[in-house]
Design a protein around this motif. Structure first.
Motif, PDB file in Angstrom:
ATOM      1  N   GLY A 116       0.791  -1.214   0.000  1.00 21.71           N
ATOM      2  CA  GLY A 116       0.000   0.000   0.000  1.00 21.71           C
ATOM      3  C   GLY A 116       0.825   1.267   0.000  1.00 21.71           C
ATOM      4  N   TRP A 117       2.106   1.148  -0.353  1.00 23.86           N
ATOM      5  CA  TRP A 117       2.991   2.314  -0.403  1.00 23.86           C
ATOM      6  C   TRP A 117       2.913   2.947  -1.787  1.00 23.86           C
ATOM      7  N   THR A 118       2.639   4.239  -1.821  1.00 27.44           N
ATOM      8  CA  THR A 118       2.578   4.988  -3.066  1.00 27.44           C
ATOM      9  C   THR A 118       3.605   6.112  -3.026  1.00 27.44           C
ATOM     10  N   ALA A 119       4.411   6.215  -4.060  1.00 24.69           N
ATOM     11  CA  ALA A 119       5.472   7.222  -4.098  1.00 24.69           C
ATOM     12  C   ALA A 119       4.900   8.627  -4.142  1.00 24.69           C
ATOM     13  N   THR A 120       5.531   9.534  -3.418  1.00 23.69           N
ATOM     14  CA  THR A 120       5.144  10.939  -3.433  1.00 23.69           C
ATOM     15  C   THR A 120       6.406  11.796  -3.572  1.00 23.69           C
ATOM     16  N   GLN A 121       6.199  13.042  -3.950  1.00 24.94           N
ATOM     17  CA  GLN A 121       7.308  13.976  -4.107  1.00 24.94           C
ATOM     18  C   GLN A 121       7.441  14.825  -2.842  1.00 24.94           C
ATOM     19  N   VAL A 122       8.590  14.760  -2.212  1.00 21.14           N
ATOM     20  CA  VAL A 122       8.855  15.553  -1.008  1.00 21.14           C
ATOM     21  C   VAL A 122      10.204  16.238  -1.194  1.00 21.14           C
ATOM     22  N   ALA A 123      10.223  17.539  -1.114  1.00 20.02           N
ATOM     23  CA  ALA A 123      11.459  18.301  -1.308  1.00 20.02           C
ATOM     24  C   ALA A 123      12.445  18.038  -0.179  1.00 20.02           C
ATOM     25  N   TYR A 124      13.727  18.044  -0.541  1.00 15.06           N
ATOM     26  CA  TYR A 124      14.796  17.845   0.459  1.00 15.06           C
ATOM     27  C   TYR A 124      16.000  18.651  -0.018  1.00 15.06           C
ATOM     28  N   ALA A 125      16.074  19.889   0.449  1.00 17.76           N
ATOM     29  CA  ALA A 125      17.019  20.866  -0.099  1.00 17.76           C
ATOM     30  C   ALA A 125      18.475  20.446   0.032  1.00 17.76           C
ATOM     31  N   ARG A 136      13.353  -9.705   1.968  1.00 18.79           N
ATOM     32  CA  ARG A 136      12.488  -8.660   2.516  1.00 18.79           C
ATOM     33  C   ARG A 136      13.222  -7.324   2.617  1.00 18.79           C
ATOM     34  N   VAL A 137      14.428  -7.339   3.201  1.00 19.83           N
ATOM     35  CA  VAL A 137      15.140  -6.075   3.373  1.00 19.83           C
ATOM     36  C   VAL A 137      15.581  -5.505   2.028  1.00 19.83           C
ATOM     37  N   ASN A 138      15.844  -6.373   1.056  1.00 20.85           N
ATOM     38  CA  ASN A 138      16.247  -5.873  -0.257  1.00 20.85           C
ATOM     39  C   ASN A 138      15.091  -5.235  -1.002  1.00 20.85           C
ATOM     40  N   LEU A 139      13.898  -5.812  -0.893  1.00 18.36           N
ATOM     41  CA  LEU A 139      12.736  -5.207  -1.554  1.00 18.36           C
ATOM     42  C   LEU A 139      12.372  -3.871  -0.914  1.00 18.36           C
ATOM     43  N   ILE A 140      12.388  -3.829   0.413  1.00 14.11           N
ATOM     44  CA  ILE A 140      12.067  -2.581   1.113  1.00 14.11           C
ATOM     45  C   ILE A 140      13.142  -1.536   0.848  1.00 14.11           C
ATOM     46  N   GLY A 141      14.396  -1.942   0.985  1.00 15.90           N
ATOM     47  CA  GLY A 141      15.496  -1.000   0.797  1.00 15.90           C
ATOM     48  C   GLY A 141      15.573  -0.461  -0.616  1.00 15.90           C
ATOM     49  N   ARG A 142      15.352  -1.336  -1.596  1.00 17.21           N
ATOM     50  CA  ARG A 142      15.448  -0.886  -2.992  1.00 17.21           C
ATOM     51  C   ARG A 142      14.336   0.101  -3.325  1.00 17.21           C
ATOM     52  N   TRP A 143      13.153  -0.089  -2.739  1.00 21.94           N
ATOM     53  CA  TRP A 143      12.064   0.851  -2.971  1.00 21.94           C
ATOM     54  C   TRP A 143      12.425   2.225  -2.405  1.00 21.94           C
ATOM     55  N   ALA A 150      15.465   3.364  -1.853  1.00 25.61           N
ATOM     56  CA  ALA A 150      16.592   3.897  -2.620  1.00 25.61           C
ATOM     57  C   ALA A 150      16.126   4.505  -3.934  1.00 25.61           C
ATOM     58  N   SER A 151      15.077   3.950  -4.514  1.00 26.99           N
ATOM     59  CA  SER A 151      14.526   4.479  -5.760  1.00 26.99           C
ATOM     60  C   SER A 151      13.925   5.858  -5.568  1.00 26.99           C
ATOM     61  N   ARG A 152      13.647   6.214  -4.327  1.00 29.22           N
ATOM     62  CA  ARG A 152      13.076   7.526  -4.011  1.00 29.22           C
ATOM     63  C   ARG A 152      14.159   8.525  -3.613  1.00 29.22           C
ATOM     64  N   SER A 153      15.411   8.101  -3.653  1.00 25.29           N
ATOM     65  CA  SER A 153      16.519   8.990  -3.307  1.00 25.29           C
ATOM     66  C   SER A 153      17.062   9.660  -4.562  1.00 25.29           C
ATOM     67  N   SER A 154      18.051  10.520  -4.392  1.00 25.07           N
ATOM     68  CA  SER A 154      18.664  11.204  -5.533  1.00 25.07           C
ATOM     69  C   SER A 154      19.700  10.340  -6.248  1.00 25.07           C
ATOM     70  N   ARG A 155      19.928   9.104  -5.730  1.00 28.25           N
ATOM     71  CA  ARG A 155      20.929   8.235  -6.347  1.00 28.25           C
ATOM     72  C   ARG A 155      20.354   6.835  -6.594  1.00 28.25           C
ATOM     73  N   PRO A 156      19.271   6.748  -7.341  1.00 23.49           N
ATOM     74  CA  PRO A 156      18.636   5.439  -7.552  1.00 23.49           C
ATOM     75  C   PRO A 156      19.459   4.498  -8.412  1.00 23.49           C
ATOM     76  N   ILE A 179      12.195  11.898   5.513  1.00 21.21           N
ATOM     77  CA  ILE A 179      11.956  12.313   4.121  1.00 21.21           C
ATOM     78  C   ILE A 179      11.732  11.096   3.233  1.00 21.21           C
ATOM     79  N   TYR A 180      12.629  10.118   3.343  1.00 21.69           N
ATOM     80  CA  TYR A 180      12.523   8.939   2.488  1.00 21.69           C
ATOM     81  C   TYR A 180      11.278   8.114   2.811  1.00 21.69           C
ATOM     82  N   LEU A 181      10.888   8.076   4.088  1.00 18.29           N
ATOM     83  CA  LEU A 181       9.653   7.387   4.444  1.00 18.29           C
ATOM     84  C   LEU A 181       8.448   8.050   3.775  1.00 18.29           C
ATOM     85  N   ALA A 182       8.416   9.385   3.829  1.00 21.63           N
ATOM     86  CA  ALA A 182       7.310  10.117   3.206  1.00 21.63           C
ATOM     87  C   ALA A 182       7.291   9.900   1.698  1.00 21.63           C
TER      88      ALA A 182
END
Length: 449
Positions: free
Chosen positions: A157-166, A256-263, A265-271, A389-392
């Motif tokens: 039920g996790w949906t990606a969102t855009q959250v600014a991180y200056a 489990r940790v790889n699926l969660i972690g990769r998701w 990481a895909s939301r970071s600036s270095r996917p 930030i990454y959780l959001a």
């Protein structure tokens, strides 16, 4: 199925369930952290108010449900407040008393294990451990694709969102306006380097050569070159951590940790990094973030976590260290400090490769002990902020990381399982203070997830 696998499968099932967590000792003391708070009849803002408290008022926490703490009220009643409304007191002992570890990932049925060793791998272990190529290969075999991680996130039920991180590091933006890149500077330095080397040869000494080599290192590296360094140094460090503590023998846990972690990481600036995650068989509560996207958390930490969201929270903190190049910069400082020793070290064979020779040599001499180097305090506070930030961004709630820190606090300042963590991180109360001061500006829409 082996007995060890059965035990770990049961543990993985337990930590996957998020619900009301109660301990044998039902009370953990806490104090109100805000000017005033309202306790609700249920873990729901829409439920009736049953009590109000002012700042610093003592309260009794008797359980946790998601991001709500259950309070034991007068007259045998209960109420619910958010995890950041109160501050759990430091436990005085992990094995009993009012400050016993209340919030565990195993639904109050015990901590990691009554018989498991709590001694964690320390600096001497990481320094002496040999590189374990087989374990590194196994760790990399669990690496999840972005597509698989996205599918798993959707099921949660996790949906990606855009959250600014200056202050998030942005690759490719290291070049100053109107300035030369590091690679361009070093190219221009080439002629001077050749001249210095030739002068040194005519003088019959190594002065010119030393100056040339040192100057070359001090010029610095381009962003691309630094990334290449990270990609080479990361596996070298991870392989040595695995030499000190191998992966837990449970594929379901590793996947489990790889699926969660990769998701996340895909939301970071270095996917684009080859993000790889693992759980190592170590009873302490700790985690390691090697350059290039290699992240390892201990069995002790994994079993403390009560939901996928809490696993994501811990991985989000470690992700920040990789994204911001925190441990790489520690290695880079070692390389720069040794720039003047090039001639003395010229006979040391570091195995070649694109990584800085002195940084690689440091790893070969000191193993993975670099992972227990205390980072700048601000780097840890920044990583705590980044976890939210990454959780959001990933579709979870930023408060989850706050709840994890509260769990650690309940374990106690003298907990053996937190020994190495306390050596390398600011105290838990100061980390919580920093999160309170920072607040969740810009993330308010995600605090009710």
């Amino acid at each position: 199925m082996t007995r060890n696998t059965m035990r770990w499968s049961a543990a993985a099932l337990a930590v996957a369930v998020s619900g009301l967590l109660l301990a044998a000792d039902p009370i953990t003391p806490a104090t109100v952290a805000k000017p005033s708070i309202t306790a609700h009849a249920k873990p729901d803002f829409a439920s009736p108010s049953v009590a109000t408290f002012s700042k610093n008022a003592p309260v009794k926490v008797s359980g946790q449900q998601g991001l709500w703490f259950q309070l034991a009220l007068d007259g045998g009643k209960t109420g619910y407040v958010r995890v950041n409304d109160v501050r759990v007191a430091y436990g005085k002992a992990e094995t009993g008393g009012a400050a016993a570890a209340l919030f565990t990932g195993k639904a109050g049925k015990g901590r990691v294990s009554e018989t498991a060793s709590v001694r964690g791998i320390d600096e001497s272990d990481l320094k002496s451990a040999s590189f374990n190529a087989a374990q590194l290969k196994l760790m990399e075999s669990y690496r999840a694709t972005p597509e698989a991680a996205e599918q798993a996130a959707a099921k949660r039920g996790w949906t990606a969102t855009q959250v600014a991180y200056a202050i998030e590091y942005q690759p490719g933006k290291a070049k100053a306006k109107g300035g030369a890149t590091q690679a361009e500077k070093r190219e221009r330095f080439g002629m001077a380097r050749g001249l210095l080397s030739s002068i040194g040869g005519r003088l019959g000494g190594g002065v010119g050569a030393t100056a040339a080599a040192s100057g070359d290192k001090l010029i610095g590296k381009s962003d691309h070159e630094v990334t290449q360094d990270e990609l080479e140094l990361g596996p070298l460090i991870a392989g040595r951590i695995l030499g000190a503590a191998p992966l837990v023998k449970d594929p379901a846990v590793q996947k489990r940790v790889n699926l969660i972690g990769r998701w996340l990481a895909s939301r970071s600036s270095r996917p684009e990094l080859p993000w790889t995650f693992g759980v190592i068989d170590d009873g302490e509560i700790n985690a390691f973030a090697a350059p290039g996207g290699y992240i390892l958390i201990t069995r002790g930490l994994y079993q403390l976590l009560g939901s996928d969201d809490e696993v994501a929270a811990v991985l989000g903190h470690e992700l920040s260290h990789v994204v911001q190049r925190d441990h790489y910069e520690v290695l880079r400082k070692q390389e720069l400090q040794g720039a003047g020793r090039d001639v003395a070290l010229s006979g040391v064979n570091t195995g070649g490769g694109v990584a800085g020779s002195l940084a690689r040599g440091y790893i070969e001499r000191n193993g993975a002990a670099i992972m227990l180097t205390q980072l700048d305090r601000n780097a840890e506070y920044r990583a705590d902020q980044a976890a939210g930030i990454y959780l959001a961004r990933a579709g979870s709630n930023p408060l989850v990381f706050y709840a994890v820190l509260q769990k650690m606090t309940a374990l106690g300042s003298s907990s053996q399982r937190l020994t190495q963590l306390y050596k390398t991180h600011p105290s838990l109360d100061k980390r919580l203070d920093a999160l309170d001061k920072q607040g969740y500006k810009g993330m308010e829409p995600y605090l009710d997830r």
